[in-house]
Write a protein that holds these residues in place. Structure first.
Motif, PDB file in Angstrom:
ATOM      1  N   ALA A 184     -19.707 -38.821  35.316  1.00 28.01           N
ATOM      2  CA  ALA A 184     -20.191 -38.644  33.943  1.00 28.01           C
ATOM      3  C   ALA A 184     -21.088 -37.415  33.841  1.00 28.01           C
ATOM      4  O   ALA A 184     -20.972 -36.626  32.889  1.00 28.01           O
ATOM      5  N   LYS A 185     -21.975 -37.234  34.804  1.00 30.33           N
ATOM      6  CA  LYS A 185     -22.888 -36.094  34.743  1.00 30.33           C
ATOM      7  C   LYS A 185     -22.152 -34.780  35.029  1.00 30.33           C
ATOM      8  O   LYS A 185     -22.499 -33.730  34.465  1.00 30.33           O
ATOM      9  N   GLY A 186     -21.140 -34.824  35.889  1.00 32.84           N
ATOM     10  CA  GLY A 186     -20.312 -33.639  36.091  1.00 32.84           C
ATOM     11  C   GLY A 186     -19.573 -33.272  34.813  1.00 32.84           C
ATOM     12  O   GLY A 186     -19.445 -32.092  34.457  1.00 32.84           O
ATOM     13  N   GLY A 187     -19.091 -34.289  34.111  1.00 29.96           N
ATOM     14  CA  GLY A 187     -18.438 -34.060  32.826  1.00 29.96           C
ATOM     15  C   GLY A 187     -19.388 -33.479  31.799  1.00 29.96           C
ATOM     16  O   GLY A 187     -19.014 -32.612  30.998  1.00 29.96           O
ATOM     17  N   MET A 188     -20.637 -33.933  31.811  1.00 28.15           N
ATOM     18  CA  MET A 188     -21.632 -33.395  30.884  1.00 28.15           C
ATOM     19  C   MET A 188     -21.858 -31.907  31.136  1.00 28.15           C
ATOM     20  O   MET A 188     -21.972 -31.109  30.190  1.00 28.15           O
ATOM     21  N   LEU A 189     -21.895 -31.514  32.405  1.00 28.53           N
ATOM     22  CA  LEU A 189     -22.092 -30.100  32.720  1.00 28.53           C
ATOM     23  C   LEU A 189     -20.912 -29.261  32.250  1.00 28.53           C
ATOM     24  O   LEU A 189     -21.092 -28.156  31.722  1.00 28.53           O
ATOM     25  N   ALA A 190     -19.709 -29.771  32.419  1.00 26.73           N
ATOM     26  CA  ALA A 190     -18.530 -29.042  31.949  1.00 26.73           C
ATOM     27  C   ALA A 190     -18.542 -28.922  30.426  1.00 26.73           C
ATOM     28  O   ALA A 190     -18.189 -27.875  29.868  1.00 26.73           O
ATOM     29  N   MET A 191     -18.941 -29.988  29.761  1.00 24.82           N
ATOM     30  CA  MET A 191     -19.028 -29.960  28.302  1.00 24.82           C
ATOM     31  C   MET A 191     -20.068 -28.933  27.853  1.00 24.82           C
ATOM     32  O   MET A 191     -19.828 -28.153  26.914  1.00 24.82           O
ATOM     33  N   HIS A 192     -21.217 -28.939  28.506  1.00 24.14           N
ATOM     34  CA  HIS A 192     -22.292 -27.988  28.183  1.00 24.14           C
ATOM     35  C   HIS A 192     -21.799 -26.545  28.280  1.00 24.14           C
ATOM     36  O   HIS A 192     -22.035 -25.728  27.383  1.00 24.14           O
TER      37      HIS A 192
ATOM     38  N   MET B  74     -19.456 -44.268  31.498  1.00 25.11           N
ATOM     39  CA  MET B  74     -18.895 -43.084  30.853  1.00 25.11           C
ATOM     40  C   MET B  74     -19.261 -43.042  29.370  1.00 25.11           C
ATOM     41  O   MET B  74     -19.620 -41.990  28.833  1.00 25.11           O
ATOM     42  N   ARG B  75     -19.174 -44.163  28.714  1.00 22.42           N
ATOM     43  CA  ARG B  75     -19.454 -44.182  27.280  1.00 22.42           C
ATOM     44  C   ARG B  75     -20.913 -43.845  27.011  1.00 22.42           C
ATOM     45  O   ARG B  75     -21.225 -43.042  26.125  1.00 22.42           O
ATOM     46  N   ILE B  76     -21.827 -44.452  27.760  1.00 26.41           N
ATOM     47  CA  ILE B  76     -23.251 -44.236  27.509  1.00 26.41           C
ATOM     48  C   ILE B  76     -23.699 -42.858  27.980  1.00 26.41           C
ATOM     49  O   ILE B  76     -24.458 -42.171  27.289  1.00 26.41           O
ATOM     50  N   ASN B  77     -23.235 -42.410  29.143  1.00 28.89           N
ATOM     51  CA  ASN B  77     -23.737 -41.171  29.737  1.00 28.89           C
ATOM     52  C   ASN B  77     -23.005 -39.920  29.265  1.00 28.89           C
ATOM     53  O   ASN B  77     -23.587 -38.832  29.301  1.00 28.89           O
ATOM     54  N   LEU B  78     -21.739 -40.058  28.871  1.00 30.58           N
ATOM     55  CA  LEU B  78     -20.963 -38.867  28.534  1.00 30.58           C
ATOM     56  C   LEU B  78     -20.359 -38.919  27.137  1.00 30.58           C
ATOM     57  O   LEU B  78     -20.554 -38.001  26.341  1.00 30.58           O
ATOM     58  N   THR B  79     -19.655 -39.984  26.817  1.00 35.36           N
ATOM     59  CA  THR B  79     -18.941 -40.010  25.535  1.00 35.36           C
ATOM     60  C   THR B  79     -19.900 -39.970  24.358  1.00 35.36           C
ATOM     61  O   THR B  79     -19.677 -39.238  23.384  1.00 35.36           O
ATOM     62  N   ALA B  80     -20.974 -40.741  24.413  1.00 35.70           N
ATOM     63  CA  ALA B  80     -21.948 -40.721  23.316  1.00 35.70           C
ATOM     64  C   ALA B  80     -22.560 -39.334  23.162  1.00 35.70           C
ATOM     65  O   ALA B  80     -22.756 -38.845  22.041  1.00 35.70           O
ATOM     66  N   ALA B  81     -22.855 -38.674  24.293  1.00 40.69           N
ATOM     67  CA  ALA B  81     -23.400 -37.316  24.237  1.00 40.69           C
ATOM     68  C   ALA B  81     -22.388 -36.352  23.631  1.00 40.69           C
ATOM     69  O   ALA B  81     -22.751 -35.441  22.881  1.00 40.69           O
ATOM     70  N   ALA B  82     -21.114 -36.553  23.957  1.00 41.17           N
ATOM     71  CA  ALA B  82     -20.061 -35.706  23.389  1.00 41.17           C
ATOM     72  C   ALA B  82     -19.948 -35.917  21.885  1.00 41.17           C
ATOM     73  O   ALA B  82     -19.821 -34.949  21.113  1.00 41.17           O
ATOM     74  N   GLN B  83     -20.003 -37.168  21.454  1.00 37.83           N
ATOM     75  CA  GLN B  83     -19.923 -37.448  20.022  1.00 37.83           C
ATOM     76  C   GLN B  83     -21.082 -36.796  19.270  1.00 37.83           C
ATOM     77  O   GLN B  83     -20.885 -36.150  18.237  1.00 37.83           O
ATOM     78  N   LEU B  84     -22.285 -36.971  19.790  1.00 41.36           N
ATOM     79  CA  LEU B  84     -23.454 -36.392  19.125  1.00 41.36           C
ATOM     80  C   LEU B  84     -23.402 -34.863  19.136  1.00 41.36           C
ATOM     81  O   LEU B  84     -23.770 -34.216  18.147  1.00 41.36           O
ATOM     82  N   SER B  85     -22.932 -34.287  20.238  1.00 44.50           N
ATOM     83  CA  SER B  85     -22.813 -32.830  20.311  1.00 44.50           C
ATOM     84  C   SER B  85     -21.811 -32.327  19.279  1.00 44.50           C
ATOM     85  O   SER B  85     -22.031 -31.287  18.632  1.00 44.50           O
ATOM     86  N   ARG B  86     -20.730 -33.045  19.117  1.00 40.77           N
ATOM     87  CA  ARG B  86     -19.732 -32.673  18.103  1.00 40.77           C
ATOM     88  C   ARG B  86     -20.324 -32.719  16.709  1.00 40.77           C
ATOM     89  O   ARG B  86     -20.146 -31.798  15.903  1.00 40.77           O
ATOM     90  N   PHE B  87     -21.041 -33.796  16.409  1.00 37.94           N
ATOM     91  CA  PHE B  87     -21.673 -33.900  15.089  1.00 37.94           C
ATOM     92  C   PHE B  87     -22.652 -32.742  14.873  1.00 37.94           C
ATOM     93  O   PHE B  87     -22.727 -32.177  13.777  1.00 37.94           O
TER      94      PHE B  87
END
Length: 236
Positions: free
Chosen positions: A145-153, A96-109
């Motif tokens: 994690a990838k489902g979460g990425m799609l929801a975030m997108h 989760m941290r590598i596939n989703l949380t890090a992407a969320a942090q970078l997207s926020r920045f």
């Protein structure tokens, strides 16, 4: 010359995307777990502080302005249900941290960077077919994690389109990379290919071409779109 922060740039899809974007004249700031002499910034996303350090280093390398973020880094490792509870949970949280949380942090920045500057920008999320249809019993964490990425997108696209901040997602199926190779072998290889009407898995260059399109060419009205690349093994 747009400045593009590309994570997971050392191999597979990321390596092909770096080549494609560079060939188009983009200034690519690559990330991998370990730094390299070619300008690759080292950032281990299992460390919660790594994404922020990466963002700051990338800003410095780009002269203070990043135009595109490509969230491509990922971890794909089996996590059997019958493993010890503590080990299973540890593997879940690392994925989760590598596939989703890090992407969320970078997207926020990235979103905050563009809002502060009063300019638009683009985020390209490399998700997975697994985010739509799930994955094997040993890969709940990856699919989640990838489902979460799609929801975030989708959330980013809907919330920030008025600011010129665009979000695109790509959902490859199996791709001919080192990450997927062991999985294909463990699941029978040829038998697995029978589920792909195209008769083969995607190449990294094919997925890289879609990344290039989303990062540089996709019209703004496409924001929020998810592009499949799975040989018709999953259609929606």
């Amino acid at each position: 010359m747009p400045h593009i922060l590309l994570t997971g740039a050392s191999r597979g899809i990321g390596k092909a995307a770096r080549a494609a974007l560079t060939a188009r004249g983009a200034s690519v700031i690559p990330q991998a777990t370990r730094a390299a002499a070619d300008g690759t910034i080292g950032a281990d996303f299992s460390d919660s502080l790594a994404p922020q350090a990466l963002w700051q280093a990338a800003l410095e390398a780009a002269g203070g302005s990043i135009d595109v973020l490509v969230n491509n880094a990922g971890l794909f490792a089996a996590n059997p249900l019958d493993t010890l509870d503590s080990d299973w949970l540890g593997a879940w949280e690392e994925t989760m941290r590598i596939n989703l949380t890090a992407a969320a942090q970078l997207s926020r920045f990235a979103v905050r960077h563009w809002q502060e500057r009063g300019v638009g920008g683009r985020i390209v999320h490399v998700a997975s077919r697994a985010g739509h249809r799930g994955d094997s019993p040993q890969h709940w964490h990856y699919a989640a994690a990838k489902g979460g990425m799609l929801a975030m997108h989708k959330t980013i696209a809907r919330q920030y389109a008025a600011d010129g901040i665009l979000s695109f997602a790509i959902t490859p199926g199996f791709t001919d990379t080192a990450m997927a190779g062991d999985y294909l072998a463990s699941r029978g290889g040829a038998g697995l290919l029978a589920d792909i009407p195209l008769g083969r898995v995607a190449t990294p260059e094919e997925v890289a071409k879609i990344i290039e399109f989303c990062a540089l060419d996709a019209p703004p009205s496409m924001t929020g779109a998810t592009i499949d690349a799975n040989g018709a093994s999953y259609v929606r």
